[in-house]
Design an enzyme around this catalytic site. Sequence first.
Site, short mmCIF file in Angstrom:
data_model
loop_
_atom_site.label_atom_id
_atom_site.label_comp_id
_atom_site.label_asym_id
_atom_site.label_seq_id
_atom_site.Cartn_x
_atom_site.Cartn_y
_atom_site.Cartn_z
N SER A 224 0.84 -1.20 0.00
CA SER A 224 0.00 0.00 0.00
C SER A 224 0.88 1.25 0.00
O SER A 224 2.02 1.20 0.48
CB SER A 224 -0.86 0.03 1.26
N ASP A 225 0.35 2.34 -0.52
CA ASP A 225 1.03 3.60 -0.25
C ASP A 225 0.92 3.82 1.26
O ASP A 225 0.06 3.23 1.93
CB ASP A 225 0.41 4.76 -1.03
N TRP A 226 1.79 4.66 1.77
CA TRP A 226 1.90 4.81 3.23
C TRP A 226 0.62 5.42 3.82
O TRP A 226 0.33 6.59 3.60
CB TRP A 226 3.13 5.65 3.55
N GLY A 227 -0.14 4.58 4.48
CA GLY A 227 -1.38 5.06 5.07
C GLY A 227 -2.59 4.94 4.15
O GLY A 227 -3.64 5.52 4.42
#
Length: 745
Positions: A224-227
């Site tokens: 995932s992208d961060w968050g």
Amino acid sequence: MPREHDEVIPELTLEQKARLASGADFWSTKPVPGIRRITMNDGPHGMRVVADIGLKSQKRATCFPPAVGLGSSWNPALQREVGEAIGREARALGVDIVLGPGINIKRSPLCGRNFEYVSEDPLVAGSFGQALVEGIQSQGVGASVKHFAANNQETDRMHVSAEVDERTLREIYFPAFERVVTTAKPATVMCSYNRINGVYASQNEWLLTRVLREDWGFDGVVVSDWGAVVDRVEAVKAGLDLKMPTATGDDRVIAAAQSGELPEFVLDRVVSRLQALAERADASRLGPVDVDFDAQHEIALRAALEGPVLLKNENGALPLLEQGSTRIAVVGEFARTPRYQGSGSSQVPSTRVDSALDALTELIGSRVRFAPGFTFDGDAEADPVLAEEARSLAADSDWTVLFLGLPDSCESEGFDRDTIELPANQLALLEAVSAVTRRVIVVLSNGGLVETDSWEFRARAILEGWLLGQAGGRAIAQLLLGRANPSGKLTESIPVKLEDTPAYINFPGCDGQVVYGERVYVGYRYYDTRGLPVSFPFGHGLSYTEFEYSGLSVTATDGGASVTFTVTNVGEVAGAEVAQVYRSDRHSAIDRPAHELVGFQKVFLEPGAAQTVTIELDSRAFAYWSIGRRGWIVDEGLFTLSVGASSRDLRLNGDVRLPAQGPQRRLTAFSSIAEWFADPVGSQVLQGAIAQLPDAHTFQLDPSTNEGKMFAAIPLGHLLTMVPSAPSGAAEQLVAAYEQLSRSE
Ligand code: BGC
């Protein structure tokens, strides 16, 4: 020895498996028996190794040109070399996965992160992504191609839903990812923050499993992208393997696994993919490496030399004379304090930075005099003292090189711009300087494009330097003096004004949605189809020499075409040309852009030298995505292939006839009368049926009459419900007869 996947899986408890689906901390995964810890760091144009969410890195690294600069080189071999250099530093730092490259399409020039992206065109973005990933991964580490998908703005990036039809995704926003996945085989793909048609990318099964894995054969890890993960369980089910950063939400995944809501085989899939990743992307796999930062800087310099685009060069204003007594005023803070990369997660703590002012002074000494002209405070009024100093220096010099651009505060990851204009204090300075001298050369430093229409007449030459990494200043000096010849080309059109841009009325959306109303008409696909004026077209870029194109031959191959032509350097100095091939399809059954880039090659030529270029095009170069038929379609007929130096400077044209390809249209009860008549079998079936109807004469089906035209648009089934003598089920019978007859033909 790496262990077999099925050897490991049984040894882990359900809880251990569930915990593997998220990071241990900000930059690494959790080790479990049989699978080591994997570390990841940004980024796309150089390594940024930081401890946590903070952006400041302690470990110095080489800052190569960001995608906007390196992409403009249109040189995959060079891009691959930069990828290798980044991979080398990753390996030396013990980083297993490099979080890059970013290859999202530049849908609007306002996107604050356009400096991290490559192009408005998917072929250019995909070719760049492939080269970077191949280079990075050649060093034994993995890459993470990002941000998948339709992440084309920063406004509301963690929530906005990109409302975009499947054809547009398949033709514009997916192909760069598809190319990287199918050719370079990245170790990981990073999903984006946004939603696509209402579903978060991180939990979008269609995106992460159907398209990415089933259609394209991706077998790596989706991170995932961060968050970016909203619902941990939905994300794992959809095909997301690793939620980054940190382990928040693990308990929810464990509970779902224990209750059976999340089947164990889904977690086994995560385990085996992470295990495979640990084996293939391992910074220590090829052994230790010593990084020679001087040599890395030289690569950064070579890369920076090919990025700048010479937009304009009236009467050969450039290159500046190297010998003699010409006095050169270097004006603008950017010359002394280069802006060479953008802000946000991609920011590299450079090993050193070359300024153009130092490099020019080194090369031509005291003939160079400097005035800063303005400050980087973008909102500031022109500073009268600085402006006056610059004006009098310009008046007392033979040439003025004015370094303008976007200060850091104007663009960054995290927010979009609301203008494409240069800051007012800089435009005021340009006006003041050009009032005292006509000999003005503008050098630009900017990540997102800036409009030039309102001021270009004040400059004799414009060199668009984009952001060029830590060696950019030296590269600019060499280009200005003709020690190197500009060879960059625009990867995005420069519009006359913001209001002309295709996404203008939709960007950045509202109420959590952004509608991609321009569909496939992005960048030049829009301007060239509408015939709108642009300041500088896609693919444009001048050189200190000139190139001629000749001898085009186009031949059909198996479903595609082969294009051959010759490029000759007819000028006085060595240089490089990016020859471009565009395809147009005017007979298509659906609307298509006037033309689309289908191939390019950069050729390096000594004066007088010629090179014959052959570009092979497969059937995809001619196809469009049909939403109705769920596939790539080539309509039978003549296609034109045009070769030239930009989308608006096409010098040679050739035609090729191709057969129909892809799932062909089937007639149904919803097909219109016109469609039935246009199909040879359908028309035979329909005419036969009409002849049987006693009231057939009451229908005027002749398409040359208005009545006939009206009938032509009506679906067969609907029409038959209005024909009193038509038996019930007539439409279904006709469809069955059509199917039977077409099978037997
Ligand atoms: C960015 C990614 C980056 C990640 C880690 C995110 O905010 O969108 O591109 O790789 O942070 O720094």
